[in-house]
Scaffold this motif. Structure first.
Motif, PDB file in Angstrom:
ATOM      1  N   LEU A 196       0.778  -1.258   0.114  1.00 33.12           N
ATOM      2  CA  LEU A 196      -0.122  -0.132  -0.043  1.00 33.12           C
ATOM      3  C   LEU A 196       0.917   1.283   0.126  1.00 33.12           C
ATOM      4  O   LEU A 196       0.670   2.071  -0.857  1.00 33.12           O
ATOM      5  N   ARG A 197       1.846   1.286   0.902  1.00 31.91           N
ATOM      6  CA  ARG A 197       2.705   2.408   0.839  1.00 31.91           C
ATOM      7  C   ARG A 197       3.625   2.615  -0.655  1.00 31.91           C
ATOM      8  O   ARG A 197       4.032   3.709  -0.772  1.00 31.91           O
ATOM      9  N   MET A 198       3.844   1.430  -1.119  1.00 32.63           N
ATOM     10  CA  MET A 198       4.641   1.550  -2.450  1.00 32.63           C
ATOM     11  C   MET A 198       3.593   1.839  -3.546  1.00 32.63           C
ATOM     12  O   MET A 198       4.128   2.235  -4.649  1.00 32.63           O
ATOM     13  N   SER A 199       2.008   2.078  -3.341  1.00 32.46           N
ATOM     14  CA  SER A 199       1.337   2.163  -4.366  1.00 32.46           C
ATOM     15  C   SER A 199       1.353   3.813  -4.793  1.00 32.46           C
ATOM     16  O   SER A 199       2.170   4.496  -4.061  1.00 32.46           O
ATOM     17  N   LEU A 200       0.559   4.029  -5.704  1.00 36.19           N
ATOM     18  CA  LEU A 200       0.533   5.437  -6.154  1.00 36.19           C
ATOM     19  C   LEU A 200      -0.733   6.119  -5.596  1.00 36.19           C
ATOM     20  O   LEU A 200      -1.174   7.047  -6.296  1.00 36.19           O
TER      21      LEU A 200
END
Length: 144
Positions: free
Chosen positions: A108-112
Motif C-alpha cells: 500500500l505504501r509503495m502504491s500510487l
C-alpha cells in the motif's frame, strides 16, 4: 535429552503475560499505524475531516470485526497453561495473518495512492486496533 535442552531456552510465560503481550501488541501497533497515517496528512482544511472519518470508520471496524477477534484471542489465551511459549500469544493462523497484513501495508505504501488515502487507511486501521485493545487490557486486569 535434546528435548530437555530445547525446553531450557523456551520462553515460557504465565497466562497473564500472554494477556499483557496481546494487549500491548494491539495497542502499540494501533498507535504506530495511527501515527504513520497522521504523517501522510498534508496540512490543510481536509486534515481534520480525514481524522474524523478515520476514527468513525475505525470504530465501526472495531465493533463489527476486531472486537470479536480480540475476544476469541483472549479466550484462547485463557485456555493456555502457564509456561506456554510466549509466541503462542497468537495461533499460527493469526501470526500468518499478521505477516500478510504487514506485507499488504508495504504494498500500500509503495502504491500510487494519494497521501490522503494512505492517511485514511492507516489511521482507520490504527484506531480500530487501538480501540479493540481494550478487551486485552480488561482481561489482563482481571487476571493479574
Amino acid at each position: 535429552m535434546a528435548n530437555s535442552f530445547l525446553l531450557r531456552f523456551k520462553p515460557g510465560v504465565k497466562r497473564k503475560v500472554h494477556l499483557a503481550v496481546a494487549a500491548m501488541l494491539w495497542t502499540f501497533m494501533g498507535v504506530f499505524l495511527f501515527y504513520r497515517g497522521m504523517s501522510y496528512i498534508e496540512k490543510g482544511h481536509s486534515s481534520y475531516l480525514i481524522i474524523i472519518l478515520a476514527i468513525i470508520s475505525g470504530s465501526l471496524k472495531s465493533y463489527l470485526i476486531l472486537d470479536r477477534a480480540a475476544r476469541r484471542s483472549i479466550q484462547r489465551i485463557l485456555l493456555l497453561n502457564d509456561g506456554t511459549c510466549l509466541g503462542a500469544v497468537y495461533s499460527w493462523k493469526t501470526w500468518g495473518l499478521v505477516f500478510c497484513m504487514a506485507f499488504m501495508g508495504i504494498l500500500l505504501r509503495m502504491s500510487l495512492l494519494p497521501s490522503s488515502y494512505l492517511a485514511f487507511f492507516c489511521c482507520t486501521i490504527g484506531w480500530s486496533l487501538f480501540f479493540s485493545s481494550r478487551y486485552g487490557w480488561r482481561a489482563w486486569l482481571q487476571n493479574r
